[in-house]
Design a protein around this motif. Structure first.
Motif, PDB file in Angstrom:
ATOM      1  N   ALA A   8      25.979 -45.267 -40.731  1.00  0.00           N
ATOM      2  CA  ALA A   8      26.251 -45.766 -42.073  1.00  0.00           C
ATOM      3  C   ALA A   8      25.890 -44.690 -43.090  1.00  0.00           C
ATOM      4  O   ALA A   8      25.089 -43.784 -42.814  1.00  0.00           O
ATOM      5  N   PHE A   9      26.475 -44.773 -44.279  1.00  0.00           N
ATOM      6  CA  PHE A   9      26.249 -43.785 -45.325  1.00  0.00           C
ATOM      7  C   PHE A   9      24.751 -43.573 -45.561  1.00  0.00           C
ATOM      8  O   PHE A   9      23.993 -44.516 -45.737  1.00  0.00           O
ATOM      9  N   LEU A 167      21.137 -67.276 -35.419  1.00  0.00           N
ATOM     10  CA  LEU A 167      21.209 -68.268 -36.486  1.00  0.00           C
ATOM     11  C   LEU A 167      21.534 -67.595 -37.815  1.00  0.00           C
ATOM     12  O   LEU A 167      20.982 -66.549 -38.143  1.00  0.00           O
ATOM     13  N   ALA A 168      22.430 -68.193 -38.566  1.00  0.00           N
ATOM     14  CA  ALA A 168      22.867 -67.610 -39.836  1.00  0.00           C
ATOM     15  C   ALA A 168      21.835 -67.864 -40.928  1.00  0.00           C
ATOM     16  O   ALA A 168      21.173 -68.900 -40.960  1.00  0.00           O
ATOM     17  N   TYR A 169      21.707 -66.874 -41.818  1.00  0.00           N
ATOM     18  CA  TYR A 169      20.850 -67.016 -43.000  1.00  0.00           C
ATOM     19  C   TYR A 169      21.431 -66.160 -44.114  1.00  0.00           C
ATOM     20  O   TYR A 169      22.146 -65.189 -43.867  1.00  0.00           O
ATOM     21  N   THR A 170      21.093 -66.489 -45.351  1.00  0.00           N
ATOM     22  CA  THR A 170      21.658 -65.815 -46.513  1.00  0.00           C
ATOM     23  C   THR A 170      21.385 -64.313 -46.494  1.00  0.00           C
ATOM     24  O   THR A 170      20.255 -63.882 -46.272  1.00  0.00           O
ATOM     25  N   ALA A 171      22.444 -63.511 -46.722  1.00  0.00           N
ATOM     26  CA  ALA A 171      22.346 -62.053 -46.899  1.00  0.00           C
ATOM     27  C   ALA A 171      21.485 -61.371 -45.836  1.00  0.00           C
ATOM     28  O   ALA A 171      20.484 -60.742 -46.155  1.00  0.00           O
ATOM     29  N   PRO A 172      21.845 -61.501 -44.560  1.00  0.00           N
ATOM     30  CA  PRO A 172      21.038 -60.850 -43.521  1.00  0.00           C
ATOM     31  C   PRO A 172      21.160 -59.331 -43.572  1.00  0.00           C
ATOM     32  O   PRO A 172      22.189 -58.780 -43.958  1.00  0.00           O
ATOM     33  N   LYS A 174      21.436 -55.853 -41.609  1.00  0.00           N
ATOM     34  CA  LYS A 174      21.863 -55.402 -40.287  1.00  0.00           C
ATOM     35  C   LYS A 174      20.697 -54.767 -39.546  1.00  0.00           C
ATOM     36  O   LYS A 174      19.894 -54.035 -40.125  1.00  0.00           O
ATOM     37  N   GLU A 175      20.643 -55.023 -38.251  1.00  0.00           N
ATOM     38  CA  GLU A 175      19.543 -54.509 -37.441  1.00  0.00           C
ATOM     39  C   GLU A 175      19.471 -52.981 -37.458  1.00  0.00           C
ATOM     40  O   GLU A 175      18.380 -52.404 -37.474  1.00  0.00           O
ATOM     41  N   THR A 176      20.636 -52.334 -37.442  1.00  0.00           N
ATOM     42  CA  THR A 176      20.654 -50.860 -37.450  1.00  0.00           C
ATOM     43  C   THR A 176      20.099 -50.309 -38.755  1.00  0.00           C
ATOM     44  O   THR A 176      19.396 -49.296 -38.763  1.00  0.00           O
ATOM     45  N   LEU A 177      20.402 -50.964 -39.870  1.00  0.00           N
ATOM     46  CA  LEU A 177      19.866 -50.525 -41.164  1.00  0.00           C
ATOM     47  C   LEU A 177      18.375 -50.799 -41.239  1.00  0.00           C
ATOM     48  O   LEU A 177      17.600 -49.961 -41.721  1.00  0.00           O
ATOM     49  N   ALA A 178      17.950 -51.964 -40.761  1.00  0.00           N
ATOM     50  CA  ALA A 178      16.521 -52.287 -40.760  1.00  0.00           C
ATOM     51  C   ALA A 178      15.726 -51.258 -39.966  1.00  0.00           C
ATOM     52  O   ALA A 178      14.663 -50.794 -40.392  1.00  0.00           O
ATOM     53  N   ALA A 179      16.250 -50.883 -38.801  1.00  0.00           N
ATOM     54  CA  ALA A 179      15.570 -49.872 -37.977  1.00  0.00           C
ATOM     55  C   ALA A 179      15.495 -48.541 -38.706  1.00  0.00           C
ATOM     56  O   ALA A 179      14.491 -47.825 -38.612  1.00  0.00           O
ATOM     57  N   ALA A 180      16.542 -48.199 -39.456  1.00  0.00           N
ATOM     58  CA  ALA A 180      16.536 -46.937 -40.207  1.00  0.00           C
ATOM     59  C   ALA A 180      15.511 -46.974 -41.335  1.00  0.00           C
ATOM     60  O   ALA A 180      14.818 -45.978 -41.590  1.00  0.00           O
ATOM     61  N   VAL A 354      13.700 -41.845 -53.904  1.00  0.00           N
ATOM     62  CA  VAL A 354      14.733 -42.880 -53.844  1.00  0.00           C
ATOM     63  C   VAL A 354      15.875 -42.379 -52.977  1.00  0.00           C
ATOM     64  O   VAL A 354      16.366 -41.257 -53.174  1.00  0.00           O
ATOM     65  N   LYS A 355      16.294 -43.179 -52.033  1.00  0.00           N
ATOM     66  CA  LYS A 355      17.402 -42.841 -51.140  1.00  0.00           C
ATOM     67  C   LYS A 355      18.547 -43.805 -51.407  1.00  0.00           C
ATOM     68  O   LYS A 355      18.364 -45.022 -51.393  1.00  0.00           O
ATOM     69  N   LYS A 356      19.755 -43.253 -51.634  1.00  0.00           N
ATOM     70  CA  LYS A 356      20.919 -44.097 -51.849  1.00  0.00           C
ATOM     71  C   LYS A 356      21.461 -44.587 -50.517  1.00  0.00           C
ATOM     72  O   LYS A 356      21.764 -43.794 -49.627  1.00  0.00           O
ATOM     73  N   LEU A 357      21.609 -45.916 -50.382  1.00  0.00           N
ATOM     74  CA  LEU A 357      22.115 -46.531 -49.167  1.00  0.00           C
ATOM     75  C   LEU A 357      23.061 -47.662 -49.538  1.00  0.00           C
ATOM     76  O   LEU A 357      23.196 -48.018 -50.711  1.00  0.00           O
ATOM     77  N   TYR A 358      23.717 -48.230 -48.527  1.00  0.00           N
ATOM     78  CA  TYR A 358      24.576 -49.392 -48.749  1.00  0.00           C
ATOM     79  C   TYR A 358      24.144 -50.523 -47.827  1.00  0.00           C
ATOM     80  O   TYR A 358      23.934 -50.322 -46.630  1.00  0.00           O
ATOM     81  N   ASN A 359      24.005 -51.707 -48.415  1.00  0.00           N
ATOM     82  CA  ASN A 359      23.684 -52.900 -47.650  1.00  0.00           C
ATOM     83  C   ASN A 359      24.805 -53.900 -47.880  1.00  0.00           C
ATOM     84  O   ASN A 359      24.983 -54.407 -48.994  1.00  0.00           O
ATOM     85  N   ALA A 360      25.593 -54.173 -46.828  1.00  0.00           N
ATOM     86  CA  ALA A 360      26.734 -55.086 -46.939  1.00  0.00           C
ATOM     87  C   ALA A 360      27.659 -54.672 -48.081  1.00  0.00           C
ATOM     88  O   ALA A 360      28.055 -55.490 -48.910  1.00  0.00           O
TER      89      ALA A 360
END
Length: 376
Positions: A8-9, A167-172, A174-180, A354-360
């Motif tokens: 991801a970016f 299980l679904a929850y609001t605005a999850p 992504k596991e790959t982003l969380a790990a990063a 500050v690092k620029k990233l994208y979440n969803a």
């Protein structure tokens, strides 16, 4: 062979470091991908252990094309009979940048016709088309400056699908982003970890997975496992390595809290599915009540922002109180992912970086607030 691990970016450097840790030193990054060379056993290892890569693509050919005839000829020249059967289910995935051939749907149609024609011709099949009732193969093509790179997707479903989040929850997150996010912090297993907006539990679960050396791909399937030309031993060897490397008895202090009891319940369930039940202390709590007697720790959170709160004033008040919490923990590091432009102003302090990233697809800043270095 050459393999590509899309990232991801903003996460290319993270994925490259993860590959380095796996023993792959020569990993150039370009166009949102990190390249690595190896054999099928390496492909299986990367699928099993990479924490922030999106998938593992195997390059099967490359050529130059500016017309549909050249595109057909280039695809036909690739030995597809080595990878596909008369029953393979072929899915096309393509993109084109700065190239003459820009109609992706048309390019995919021409490419698939060439693939099928090659398989029928070389296998001498008395059919006009493949029935596509067998194993899935996602064929990718990337056209950049008229150079076509052709790959097969060995992962199948994206690598963020670890298998524990059902299980679904609001605005999850992504596991790959969380790990990063965790890898971009100063968190290590000997430190206290806290997520005070845990939601469905992705960040604390990924922290536990990393601390216990659990392979993120251990509890899922990959498309390559259904391909007859891939030795079954490569998955078995990768799984054995994953079982040997994990350190489930590593002592960790990981705390996760959320103001929503439903979120905490979902997070607990996901932690159980991920095999880290008992490693994370969950609590239903407003983040303003968080405190710790531990001198040093790490907070990593993805708090609500913008569309996740009713109005801007709620956002401002939340971030102001988050800044006050940080001041009450002077020896802690705090890392916040937020898509709100005025985050630092509301927080009351400029971030150390500050690092620029994208979440969803939402542009976010990853704000790092660092404590002073501990005395020796």
């Amino acid at each position: 062979m050459k393999f590509y691990v899309p990232a991801a970016f903003g996460l290319e450097a993270v994925v490259k470091r993860q590959l380095n840790k796996l023993g792959y030193s020569d990993c150039p990054a370009f166009n949102g991908r990190v390249a690595v060379e190896g054999g099928w056993a390496d492909m299986a290892r990367i699928n099993m252990f990479i924490r922030s890569g999106e998938r593992v693509l195997a390059e099967v050919g490359s050529f130059t094309a500016t017309t549909f005839d050249e595109l057909f000829g280039g695809f036909y020249a690739i030995p597809w009979e080595n990878y596909l059967t008369a029953h393979s289910k072929i899915l096309m995935d393509g993109k084109s940048v700065k190239s003459t051939l820009g109609a992706i749907k048309a390019c995919g149609s021409v490419a698939k016709k060439a693939i099928i024609r090659r398989v029928i011709d070389k296998k001498r099949l008395a059919i006009h088309n493949l029935d596509e009732s067998g194993a899935r193969t996602i064929v990718g093509f990337s056209i950049y400056n008229n150079l076509v790179s052709v790959t097969i997707d060995t992962s199948g479903d994206g690598l963020h699908k670890r298998g524990y989040r059902s299980l679904a929850y609001t605005a999850p997150l992504k596991e790959t982003l969380a790990a990063a996010l965790i890898d971009m912090s100063y968190y290590f297993p000997d430190k206290v970890f806290a997520d005070i907006f845990c939601g469905s539990g992705t960040l604390p679960i990924e922290a536990a997975i990393k601390s216990l050396n659990i392979a993120p791909g251990k509890n899922r399937r990959f498309d390559y496992m259904d391909w007859k030309f891939i030795p079954a031993s490569v998955y078995a060897d990768a799984l054995q390595e994953a079982n040997v490397c994990q350190t489930l008895n590593t002592p960790v202090e990981i705390y996760a809290s959320d103001i929503n009891p439903e979120a905490v319940s979902i997070a607990k369930y996901h932690a159980k599915r991920a095999g880290v039940e008992g490693k994370i202390t969950f609590k239903t709590m407003d983040m303003r009540k968080f405190s710790s007697s531990v001198s040093r720790g790490v907070i990593i959170s993805n708090p609500p922002y913008g569309e996740r709160l009713e109005n801007t004033e709620d956002v401002k008040a939340l971030y102001k109180d988050l800044g006050l919490l940080y001041k009450s923990l002077p020896d802690w590091n705090m890392y916040i992912l937020s898509g709100y432009d005025g985050f630092e102003r509301c927080f009351g302090k400029r971030a150390d970086r500050v690092k620029k990233l994208y979440n969803a697809n939402i542009e976010c800043g990853y704000y790092s607030y660092l404590s002073s270095k501990p005395e020796k």
